[in-house]
Write an enzyme that holds these catalytic residues in place. Structure first.
Site, short mmCIF file in Angstrom:
data_model
loop_
_atom_site.label_atom_id
_atom_site.label_comp_id
_atom_site.label_asym_id
_atom_site.label_seq_id
_atom_site.Cartn_x
_atom_site.Cartn_y
_atom_site.Cartn_z
N ASN A 7 -11.65 -5.03 -1.87
CA ASN A 7 -10.97 -3.75 -2.05
C ASN A 7 -12.08 -2.72 -2.26
OD1 ASN A 7 -9.57 -1.51 -2.84
ND2 ASN A 7 -8.46 -2.51 -4.51
N ARG A 98 -8.24 -4.81 1.73
CA ARG A 98 -7.14 -3.90 1.38
C ARG A 98 -7.38 -2.59 2.13
NH1 ARG A 98 -6.39 -0.09 -3.73
NH2 ARG A 98 -4.27 0.56 -3.24
N HIS A 187 1.45 0.83 -2.83
CA HIS A 187 1.56 -0.33 -3.72
C HIS A 187 2.37 -1.45 -3.06
CE1 HIS A 187 1.16 2.49 -7.48
NE2 HIS A 187 -0.01 1.99 -7.16
N ARG A 248 -1.08 12.36 -12.18
CA ARG A 248 -0.34 12.95 -11.04
C ARG A 248 1.06 13.38 -11.49
NH1 ARG A 248 -1.15 8.00 -7.11
NH2 ARG A 248 -3.18 7.49 -7.98
N GLU A 392 -2.07 -8.25 -6.37
CA GLU A 392 -2.14 -7.79 -4.98
C GLU A 392 -3.12 -8.64 -4.17
OE1 GLU A 392 -2.03 -3.18 -5.24
OE2 GLU A 392 -2.29 -3.93 -7.26
#
Ligand code: ADP
Length: 430
Positions: A7, A98, A187, A248, A392
């Site tokens: 990743n 990823r 996600h 955010r 993940e």
């Protein structure tokens, strides 16, 4: 099969070496042999952390100026005589990367060849901060390990099953046609992992399950999943929409941006920073984007921290209501990621008031179960509520193994399959 999962961010490289095969995939028992990360690549001092399945841990701070050197460092540790887990780099049989944005071009993972790479580059306009480092990760890893398959696993792919009425915005349709402006969601590997675990935990075929997965970490998103397929998700064209996050804003009236740009004379970059870096939990409290800090501040009487946590949980609750309607009912709700796995307070506040749907949280289970997989609703709750720690990387390893096995199924000799795949002989993208 030993799969290295990478990743790659702009200044970091996270990795896991995972042992997987068909049997392990079916029983969901893949093994992480080693994992770690290189942070602050290109800075005066980088940070390398590494641990293996035997419990050995390494932390060092060498100078690592570029990602290619970071790949060298992780290979050095993986093959180290004492704390390594493989003898030689050739023991790595495939690499799973990823990739954040696959646009509409990728609804599944794909073996990377020149055509796939070109398409990932095209998607970079939709994720200018994320796809370029992901591509860089592939480039440096494939230079170091050119003779094995590299597979791209997309954060967006899982949500490509959403129906059009869930992903089209009420803007002039031509903007979708011209710029592919639509909901993509992110996600995806996490929501997919959690929904697959729910099937296992509930001992129910995934096809029969209606579930809502709540991924709340620094980035936060939810998904409505029917029969193993995503039918709606809270993030949009970018990861800014939906839930309140660490920094955010999530959902706001879009006219606020226009208002502020005019009132405060904001440039595009400033407006972007405001919404992505100075909003969310941090923006409301001016204390922190970290839920642990906010819980402590609230306990000490900081009312803004109380307010931020209330807004955070209320937004999730509203989405649960919406997704129960979208799914036409719900069998399971799962909390995952840093906050979802660790904060009994957030889980309790989210579930409060959902008794009207037959949801009954078990207070003791909720308080006692942390970072562990398990049920936190009462046995007679009609919606089962779970904690499912996400993984993940396992999904990336699974997909890598599956893509490679499918490609191996063709009659090409293994040595010819990976380095020189002709452009156009794309794996599984659509
Ligand atoms: P990322 O999205 O970067 O992967 P994580 O999934 O690690 O982030 O989640 C980070 C968030 O999890 C932070 O807000 C952090 O405060 C929160 N968190 C971690 N541990 C706890 C805890 N014990 N209680 C409450 N929140 C926690």
């Amino acid at each position: 099969m030993k799969v290295l999962v990478l990743n790659c961010g702009s200044s970091s490289l996270k990795f896991q070496l995972i042992e997987t095969d068909q049997k392990r995939i079916e029983s969901q028992t893949e093994e992480v042999l080693a994992e770690g990360q290189v942070e602050k690549i290109g800075q005066a001092e980088s940070i390398v952390s590494y641990k293996n399945h035997k419990g050995d841990r390494i932390k060092e701070t060498p100078v690592i100026l570029e990602h290619a050197a970071a790949v060298g460092v992780l290979l050095k540790h993986l093959t180290h005589a004492k704390h390594g887990v493989i003898e030689k780099t050739e023991d790595i049989e495939a690499i799973g990367h990823r990739v954040v944005h696959g646009g509409e071009m990728f609804s599944e993972s794909a073996v990377i060849d020149s055509a796939v790479l070109e398409k990932i580059r095209e998607c970079a306009s939709l994720a200018p901060l994320h796809n370029p480092p992901n591509i860089l990760g592939y480039e440096v890893a494939s230079q170091t390990l050119p003779n094995i398959p590299h597979v791209a696993v997309f954060d967006t792919a899982f949500h490509q099953t959403m129906p059009d009425y869930a992903f089209i915005y009420a803007l002039p349709y031509v903007l979708y046609q011209r710029f592919q402006i639509r909901r993509y969601g992110f996600h995806g590997s996490s929501h997919r992992y959690v929904s697959q675990r729910l099937g296992k935990l509930a001992e129910q075929p995934t096809e029969d399950i209606k579930s809502i997965t709540i991924h709340i970490g620094n980035g936060c998103s939810m998904a409505a999943i029917k029969g193993g397929h995503s039918v709606d998700t809270s993030m949009g064209m970018t990861p800014l929409e939906g839930l309140v996050m660490g920094t955010r804003a999530g959902d706001i009236d879009p006219a606020i941006i226009l208002f502020l740009m005019e009132k405060e004379n904001l440039e595009l970059d400033q407006a972007n920073n405001l919404l992505n870096k100075h909003s969310g939990l941090l923006g409301i409290t001016s204390v922190s984007n970290d839920m642990r800090e906010l819980e402590k501040a609230m306990e000490k009487g900081n009312d803004r921290a109380r307010l931020a946590i209330d807004i955070f949980c209320y937004r999730i609750k509203k989405y649960i209501g919406a997704y129960i309607a979208a799914l036409g009912g719900c069998d399971h709700i799962a909390f995952t990621a840093g906050i979802g796995e660790n904060s009994p307070l957030v889980r309790r506040k989210v579930c409060e008031g959902l008794e009207c749907f037959g949801l009954k949280l078990d207070k003791t289970r909720n308080d006692e179960l942390n970072r562990e997989e398990g049920l936190i609703s009462t046995d007679d709750s009609s919606i089962k509520v779970w904690i499912v720690p996400t993984n993940e990387e396992i999904v990336i390893a699974r997909d890598t193994m599956t893509c490679v096995t499918e490609r191996m199924g063709t009659n090409t000799p293994a040595s010819d399959k990976w380095p020189d795949l002709p452009a156009g002989s794309v794996g599984r993208e659509s």
